[in-house]
Design an enzyme around this catalytic site. Sequence first.
Site, PDB file in Angstrom:
ATOM      1  NE  ARG A  51      -3.698  -2.395   0.111  1.00  0.00           N
ATOM      2  CZ  ARG A  51      -3.428  -3.571  -0.475  1.00  0.00           C
ATOM      3  NH1 ARG A  51      -2.316  -3.724  -1.176  1.00  0.00           N
ATOM      4  NH2 ARG A  51      -4.261  -4.583  -0.367  1.00  0.00           N
ATOM      5  CB  SER A 110      -9.193  -1.741   4.040  1.00  0.00           C
ATOM      6  OG  SER A 110      -9.795  -2.884   3.476  1.00  0.00           O
ATOM      7  CD  GLU A 142      -5.535  -0.285   3.018  1.00  0.00           C
ATOM      8  OE1 GLU A 142      -6.188  -0.434   1.961  1.00  0.00           O
ATOM      9  OE2 GLU A 142      -5.200  -1.223   3.752  1.00  0.00           O
TER      10      GLU A 142
END
Length: 292
Positions: A166, A215, A285
């Site tokens: 990520r 998320s 995130e």
Amino acid sequence: MPSLQGKLTPNAPLAPLVWFKSGGTADWLFEPKDVADLQDFLANLAPDIPVMALGLGSNLIVRDGGVPGVVIRLGKAFAKVERVDEVTLNCGGGASGILVSSTARDNAIAGLEFLRSIPGTVGGFVRMNGGAYGREVKDVLIDCDIVIRSGEIATMPLSELGYTYRHSDLVDGCIVVAARFRGQPGDPQAIQTEMDRISAAREASQPLRSKTGGSTFKNPEGARAWELVDKAGCRGLAVGGAQVSEKHTNFLINTGAATSADIEKLGEEVRTRVKAHSGVDLEWEIKRIGRT
């Protein structure tokens, strides 16, 4: 500024443009007509004015104080997806993951089905190395075109993006305007079957019909964020109008009238409880932007 082809809006509300439906305004919102218009705009913008790109606003908290500088939103001109060869697609930075995967199916290109499940645009998931169901952007990306803060355009190969989980090394202020993805030959019916499987799995496990941001926390090494949150007793935990989803504990939801401050405070409370319970520091995130 010189004569612009696109649309420049002052004090533009951002809440309608993001999934959480909360947050303040952008000092300026610019929707360029095309790449050349974006280049001209950035080249003539004072270098001390901050710039950021906004896609579908799916993995984002816009703070209630609004966003300083200019928010760039890529529209329909940047949402085209075209076949380059038998296994490669050229995708505009404003194209959704659904459009990319569907175009791949229509051209018998397999391996891009997972993009169907990423709720964002090419520009966003290229920057974040988005992923799901065992695959990430780095597995299918060839290269991407970016317009940097000075207005210049450059092509960045996969090897120069510094992808990790990520994360990419793309600098702040640059805008991903296109990317090339490579799959492999496949059967359109089999590709559709896999896309249907992914869609059903998401529908069954995630609060897709709620005001959410996807998320919330990255999965720590060797662990799953949702499980750590659940074991810390956070399922259903609420702050103001924000709540930890009962369906999937790595999702925060706006139950109706949450402020962005509610959502962010809830996220920090979850991090505190997980740290106390398991000793793990959860990392956000979801990107948080703007003035508190």
